[in-house]
Enzyme design. Structure first.
Site, short mmCIF file in Angstrom:
data_model
loop_
_atom_site.label_atom_id
_atom_site.label_comp_id
_atom_site.label_asym_id
_atom_site.label_seq_id
_atom_site.Cartn_x
_atom_site.Cartn_y
_atom_site.Cartn_z
N ASP A 187 0.87 -1.17 0.00
CA ASP A 187 0.00 0.00 0.00
C ASP A 187 0.92 1.23 0.00
O ASP A 187 2.14 1.11 -0.17
CB ASP A 187 -1.00 -0.05 1.17
CG ASP A 187 -0.35 0.16 2.53
OD1 ASP A 187 0.90 0.26 2.59
OD2 ASP A 187 -1.07 0.21 3.53
N CYS A 240 3.09 -3.26 4.05
CA CYS A 240 2.25 -2.11 4.43
C CYS A 240 2.98 -1.41 5.57
O CYS A 240 4.19 -1.58 5.72
CB CYS A 240 0.83 -2.55 4.77
SG CYS A 240 0.66 -3.67 6.17
N THR A 276 2.69 -1.82 8.87
CA THR A 276 3.11 -2.76 9.92
C THR A 276 3.27 -4.19 9.43
O THR A 276 3.85 -5.02 10.13
CB THR A 276 2.05 -2.80 11.04
OG1 THR A 276 0.80 -3.20 10.44
CG2 THR A 276 1.88 -1.44 11.70
N HIS A 312 9.06 -24.31 8.97
CA HIS A 312 8.04 -25.01 9.77
C HIS A 312 6.62 -24.78 9.28
O HIS A 312 5.76 -25.63 9.49
CB HIS A 312 8.12 -24.55 11.24
CG HIS A 312 9.30 -25.11 11.96
ND1 HIS A 312 9.43 -25.07 13.32
CD2 HIS A 312 10.42 -25.72 11.50
CE1 HIS A 312 10.57 -25.65 13.68
NE2 HIS A 312 11.20 -26.05 12.59
C1 RB5 Z 1 -1.84 2.70 6.60
O1 RB5 Z 1 -1.78 3.88 7.32
C2 RB5 Z 1 -1.63 1.50 7.54
O2 RB5 Z 1 -2.75 1.35 8.35
C3 RB5 Z 1 -1.39 0.25 6.75
O3 RB5 Z 1 -0.27 0.45 5.94
C4 RB5 Z 1 -1.07 -1.00 7.54
O4 RB5 Z 1 -0.08 -0.77 8.49
C5 RB5 Z 1 -2.18 -1.79 8.04
O5 RB5 Z 1 -2.02 -2.83 8.66
#
Ligand code: RB5
Length: 158
Positions: A15, A72, A74, A105
């Site tokens: 993203d 993304c 996180t 695993h």
């Molecule tokens: C975007 O701000 C963030 O929420 C997305 O990249 C991600 O971390 C979601 O899990």
């Protein structure tokens, strides 16, 4: 690190939060002879990670032996969304050890990472570790446990 042969197909996606990291990781993997297809996003404008997770996961299910990489902010949302598709085993990874065990695993077929948690250099190391490690398919216990991950295969009596 890898031989001069084209290695397994990789489908990569991010993203907006993972956009720069994806654009750095993709050429790095190509330099290491992986056949990388970028499924977006293609601009840094905000987009919804479940859409990209689905695109990449569908490709991984379609192309035998391929691997998905999702980035993304996180890695959490990407892994949650990818794991909704039957046959996808997405692992959210923040260390090389996790990358190794996710393959050995858990036979993970999608690597999910967080650009707000891991540096670009660390993501390169985790990706190489993940791609360079195989599932321990000769170990019956790992095969049995991975089979039980699919909801249709659950049998709590066993
Ligand atoms: C975007 O701000 C963030 O929420 C997305 O990249 C991600 O971390 C979601 O899990």
């Amino acid at each position: 690190m890898f031989d001069k042969v084209k290695l397994m197909p990789i489908y990569i996606g991010s993203d907006h939060a993972g956009f720069d990291a994806k654009n750095e990781l993709k050429p790095f993997l190509e330099e290491n002879n992986f056949d990388v297809t970028d499924l977006g996003c293609f601009t840094p404008d905000p987009c919804d990670y479940p859409d990209i997770a689905r695109e990449v996961s569908e490709k991984v299910l379609e192309v035998d032996g391929s691997i998905g990489i999702l980035i993304c902010g996180t890695g959490i949302g990407m892994s949650m969304a990818a794991n909704k598709l039957k046959g996808i085993r997405a692992a959210e990874v923040t260390s090389e050890d996790m990358a190794e065990y996710a393959r050995k695993h858990n036979d993970a077929n999608v690597l999910a990472m967080g650009a707000r948690l891991s540096s670009g250099e660390d993501m390169k190391k985790m990706a190489l570790k993940f791609l360079g490690t195989g599932f321990e398919k000769d170990k019956e216990r790992h095969v049995r446990r991975v089979e039980k991950i699919e909801p249709a295969n659950h049998n709590h009596a066993k």
